[in-house]
Design a protein around this motif. Structure first.
Motif, PDB file in Angstrom:
ATOM      1  N   GLN A  57       0.838  -1.196   0.000  1.00  0.00           N
ATOM      2  CA  GLN A  57       0.000   0.000   0.000  1.00  0.00           C
ATOM      3  C   GLN A  57       0.874   1.248   0.000  1.00  0.00           C
ATOM      4  O   GLN A  57       0.557   2.245  -0.650  1.00  0.00           O
ATOM      5  CB  GLN A  57      -0.937   0.020   1.213  1.00  0.00           C
ATOM      6  CG  GLN A  57      -2.124  -0.905   1.068  1.00  0.00           C
ATOM      7  CD  GLN A  57      -3.179  -0.682   2.141  1.00  0.00           C
ATOM      8  OE1 GLN A  57      -2.902  -0.078   3.179  1.00  0.00           O
ATOM      9  NE2 GLN A  57      -4.378  -1.191   1.906  1.00  0.00           N
ATOM     10  N   GLY A  58       1.993   1.176   0.736  1.00  0.00           N
ATOM     11  CA  GLY A  58       2.924   2.307   0.771  1.00  0.00           C
ATOM     12  C   GLY A  58       3.482   2.619  -0.614  1.00  0.00           C
ATOM     13  O   GLY A  58       3.617   3.781  -1.002  1.00  0.00           O
ATOM     14  N   VAL A  59       3.800   1.577  -1.377  1.00  0.00           N
ATOM     15  CA  VAL A  59       4.319   1.782  -2.735  1.00  0.00           C
ATOM     16  C   VAL A  59       3.265   2.494  -3.588  1.00  0.00           C
ATOM     17  O   VAL A  59       3.552   3.496  -4.264  1.00  0.00           O
ATOM     18  CB  VAL A  59       4.709   0.435  -3.389  1.00  0.00           C
ATOM     19  CG1 VAL A  59       5.036   0.627  -4.868  1.00  0.00           C
ATOM     20  CG2 VAL A  59       5.894  -0.199  -2.668  1.00  0.00           C
ATOM     21  N   GLN A  65       1.165   9.790  -5.124  1.00  0.00           N
ATOM     22  CA  GLN A  65       1.633  11.117  -4.693  1.00  0.00           C
ATOM     23  C   GLN A  65       2.475  11.772  -5.783  1.00  0.00           C
ATOM     24  O   GLN A  65       2.327  12.959  -6.076  1.00  0.00           O
ATOM     25  CB  GLN A  65       2.463  10.995  -3.405  1.00  0.00           C
ATOM     26  CG  GLN A  65       1.626  10.800  -2.149  1.00  0.00           C
ATOM     27  CD  GLN A  65       2.483  10.498  -0.922  1.00  0.00           C
ATOM     28  OE1 GLN A  65       3.642  10.075  -1.034  1.00  0.00           O
ATOM     29  NE2 GLN A  65       1.910  10.710   0.258  1.00  0.00           N
ATOM     30  N   ASP A  66       3.349  10.972  -6.401  1.00  0.00           N
ATOM     31  CA  ASP A  66       4.192  11.518  -7.475  1.00  0.00           C
ATOM     32  C   ASP A  66       3.359  11.949  -8.677  1.00  0.00           C
ATOM     33  O   ASP A  66       3.672  12.953  -9.323  1.00  0.00           O
ATOM     34  CB  ASP A  66       5.250  10.484  -7.912  1.00  0.00           C
ATOM     35  CG  ASP A  66       6.403  10.419  -6.915  1.00  0.00           C
ATOM     36  OD1 ASP A  66       6.414  11.232  -5.962  1.00  0.00           O
ATOM     37  OD2 ASP A  66       7.277   9.541  -7.079  1.00  0.00           O
ATOM     38  N   THR A  72       1.742  19.714 -11.035  1.00  0.00           N
ATOM     39  CA  THR A  72       2.158  21.102 -10.817  1.00  0.00           C
ATOM     40  C   THR A  72       3.678  21.266 -10.873  1.00  0.00           C
ATOM     41  O   THR A  72       4.177  22.320 -11.248  1.00  0.00           O
ATOM     42  CB  THR A  72       1.670  21.598  -9.439  1.00  0.00           C
ATOM     43  OG1 THR A  72       2.058  20.639  -8.446  1.00  0.00           O
ATOM     44  CG2 THR A  72       0.161  21.748  -9.433  1.00  0.00           C
ATOM     45  N   ASP A  73       4.390  20.196 -10.519  1.00  0.00           N
ATOM     46  CA  ASP A  73       5.858  20.313 -10.486  1.00  0.00           C
ATOM     47  C   ASP A  73       6.500  19.392 -11.517  1.00  0.00           C
ATOM     48  O   ASP A  73       5.848  18.537 -12.099  1.00  0.00           O
ATOM     49  CB  ASP A  73       6.381  19.954  -9.089  1.00  0.00           C
ATOM     50  CG  ASP A  73       5.798  20.862  -8.026  1.00  0.00           C
ATOM     51  OD1 ASP A  73       5.648  22.074  -8.305  1.00  0.00           O
ATOM     52  OD2 ASP A  73       5.468  20.355  -6.937  1.00  0.00           O
ATOM     53  N   ASP A  74       7.784  19.568 -11.703  1.00  0.00           N
ATOM     54  CA  ASP A  74       8.532  18.746 -12.656  1.00  0.00           C
ATOM     55  C   ASP A  74       8.960  17.447 -11.962  1.00  0.00           C
ATOM     56  O   ASP A  74      10.120  17.298 -11.565  1.00  0.00           O
ATOM     57  CB  ASP A  74       9.752  19.545 -13.146  1.00  0.00           C
ATOM     58  CG  ASP A  74      10.534  18.758 -14.198  1.00  0.00           C
ATOM     59  OD1 ASP A  74       9.944  17.854 -14.828  1.00  0.00           O
ATOM     60  OD2 ASP A  74      11.732  19.061 -14.375  1.00  0.00           O
ATOM     61  N   CYS A  77       6.965  10.480 -12.878  1.00  0.00           N
ATOM     62  CA  CYS A  77       6.002   9.538 -12.295  1.00  0.00           C
ATOM     63  C   CYS A  77       5.667   8.474 -13.325  1.00  0.00           C
ATOM     64  O   CYS A  77       6.113   8.546 -14.476  1.00  0.00           O
ATOM     65  CB  CYS A  77       4.746  10.265 -11.830  1.00  0.00           C
ATOM     66  SG  CYS A  77       3.718  10.838 -13.197  1.00  0.00           S
ATOM     67  N   ILE A  78       4.871   7.486 -12.914  1.00  0.00           N
ATOM     68  CA  ILE A  78       4.603   6.368 -13.839  1.00  0.00           C
ATOM     69  C   ILE A  78       3.766   6.812 -15.038  1.00  0.00           C
ATOM     70  O   ILE A  78       3.738   6.115 -16.049  1.00  0.00           O
ATOM     71  CB  ILE A  78       3.928   5.164 -13.120  1.00  0.00           C
ATOM     72  CG1 ILE A  78       2.580   5.558 -12.507  1.00  0.00           C
ATOM     73  CG2 ILE A  78       4.853   4.583 -12.068  1.00  0.00           C
ATOM     74  CD1 ILE A  78       1.781   4.356 -11.988  1.00  0.00           C
ATOM     75  N   LEU A  79       3.109   7.959 -14.945  1.00  0.00           N
ATOM     76  CA  LEU A  79       2.291   8.422 -16.079  1.00  0.00           C
ATOM     77  C   LEU A  79       3.070   9.317 -17.048  1.00  0.00           C
ATOM     78  O   LEU A  79       2.555   9.657 -18.120  1.00  0.00           O
ATOM     79  CB  LEU A  79       1.036   9.148 -15.580  1.00  0.00           C
ATOM     80  CG  LEU A  79      -0.006   8.233 -14.931  1.00  0.00           C
ATOM     81  CD1 LEU A  79      -1.285   9.012 -14.628  1.00  0.00           C
ATOM     82  CD2 LEU A  79      -0.329   7.036 -15.824  1.00  0.00           C
TER      83      LEU A  79
END
Lengths: 245, 245
Positions: A57-59, A65-66, A72-74, A77-79
């Motif tokens: 679940q933590g993963v 979150q990423d 908004t930020d650089d 992430c997986i997307l």
């Protein structure tokens, strides 16, 4: 326990997971073990999890979150990762980080921190790929020689996969193989339980198909498993006998 | 590892075992794991063994020593014990004695002493019975609810037994079920290997039938397993599809 199977054939990808978790026989709960992300026409990614639930679940939480931060930020992430290989690396990194934070404390309490993930999908411009990620964050990729990964209670459902799956199996048959493999496991092991989550990706469509929860009263699933039971018994009747002495 | 399956149906008993042992992947050997004793028309007994080989060989040796001693002295042994229940007790006692002699030393060397036996047979005047004997010498008996015992690598071959075996399965079909269960295990797990040993007892005949070694080139066995592969694939093709979305 858990049973998840991920299949990679030329046609596409299949993901199937159960939802039962248990810590002892009297502490049984239901948790989703399959997580999917998709941007239609751009990428479709699925992750299935087995092992220590707080770790997996933590993963997933950190991956999400990423994704949120990337709006908004650089942030990678997986997307937005360049390749599916890079997606596997990102998932592996989260696994490694969480293990570093928790495994020592878990072991001090006599708990296992081990966890395994199946990660698969496709991004626009790349091939569909399937990875298995270990507790250390390292991973392997499915190849034509072994077109599937299993995590959790894998033994009951392995023989049927070994017999019917090849890299050239059509997607609809790969889905059936996953169903039959899961059904064999459900019947023989109480720690694996309904409902199920299924998702498939036909290569190059960059979208999920057959993406749904299969409940215990799902008539389509019952039809498949009942047909399998009957067909198996019929098949069994056709076998030659062992000669006596 | 090992895979042995013992079946008790109304019709009789089936015993099937592989012959592979391994201590690591580079220390593979072949050992008989099935032992039979019979006095035609009086009693037929089979024992199959898994676990620590020095322990299980020790049990068999001591059972044979008692049989030999019983020819001149008043010694109780598995060939003169009053009942099959008493046979199981005698085997359990040997197991317990050998464990007491060796388990502490084995553990001190980081080795497992655990071992499990399947014991079955029939004596004149009694029913055919099947027992599973644990490292502590305690045992359980097969009942109509669960007409089989498996020891060793049991998971791969369990689903097919769960689907086709009942207490009313005819002996010839129970033999086929054992074959198919073994074949599924052989295909999915390298630690279980040919040749096989098979024996069956038809109830009240007090003699073994189908009692032989099945080598890797046994045409009858190959015919059964090839037929099963083909029949499974055919059965698979008849399944309904999972509906898409």
């Amino acid at each position: 326990m858990t049973y998840c199977v991920g299949i990679k054939i030329s046609d596409g990808l299949v993901f199937l997971s159960d939802t039962r978790t248990n810590a002892g026989v009297d502490n049984i709960a239901r948790f989703r073990k399959m997580f999917t992300w998709s941007i239609r026409g751009k990428r479709a990614i699925a992750i299935m999890a087995s092992g220590n639930l707080s770790i997996t679940q933590g993963v997933i939480t950190r991956l999400n979150q990423d994704i949120q931060r990337s709006q908004t930020d650089d942030v990678e992430c997986i997307l937005n990762a360049d390749t599916m290989f890079r997606v596997a690396q990102l998932v592996g990194k989260k696994m490694k980080g969480i293990q570093q934070s928790h495994s020592e404390d878990l072991e001090a309490h006599g708990e296992a921190s081990s966890a395994t993930l199946i990660v698969g999908g496709q991004r626009l411009g790349g091939r569909h790929r399937l990875f298995q990620i270990y507790s250390a964050g390292n991973f392997i990729e499915a190849t034509p020689d072994t077109p599937y990964f299993q995590i959790g209670e894998h033994k009951y459902g392995k023989p049927i996969l070994d017999r019917v799956l090849t890299i050239n199996t059509p997607l609809k048959d790969a889905i059936k193989a996953a169903m039959v493999s899961m059904d064999s496991t459900l019947r023989s092991n109480l720690s694996v339980g309904m409902p199920l989550d299924i998702a498939a990706v036909r290569g190059d469509t960059l979208a999920f198909t057959h993406h749904r929860r299969i409940d215990v009263d799902d008539s389509n699933f019952l039809n498949i498993t009942n047909s399998w039971s009957l067909a198996l018994r019929d098949a069994f009747q056709t076998l030659p006998e062992l000669k006596g002495n």
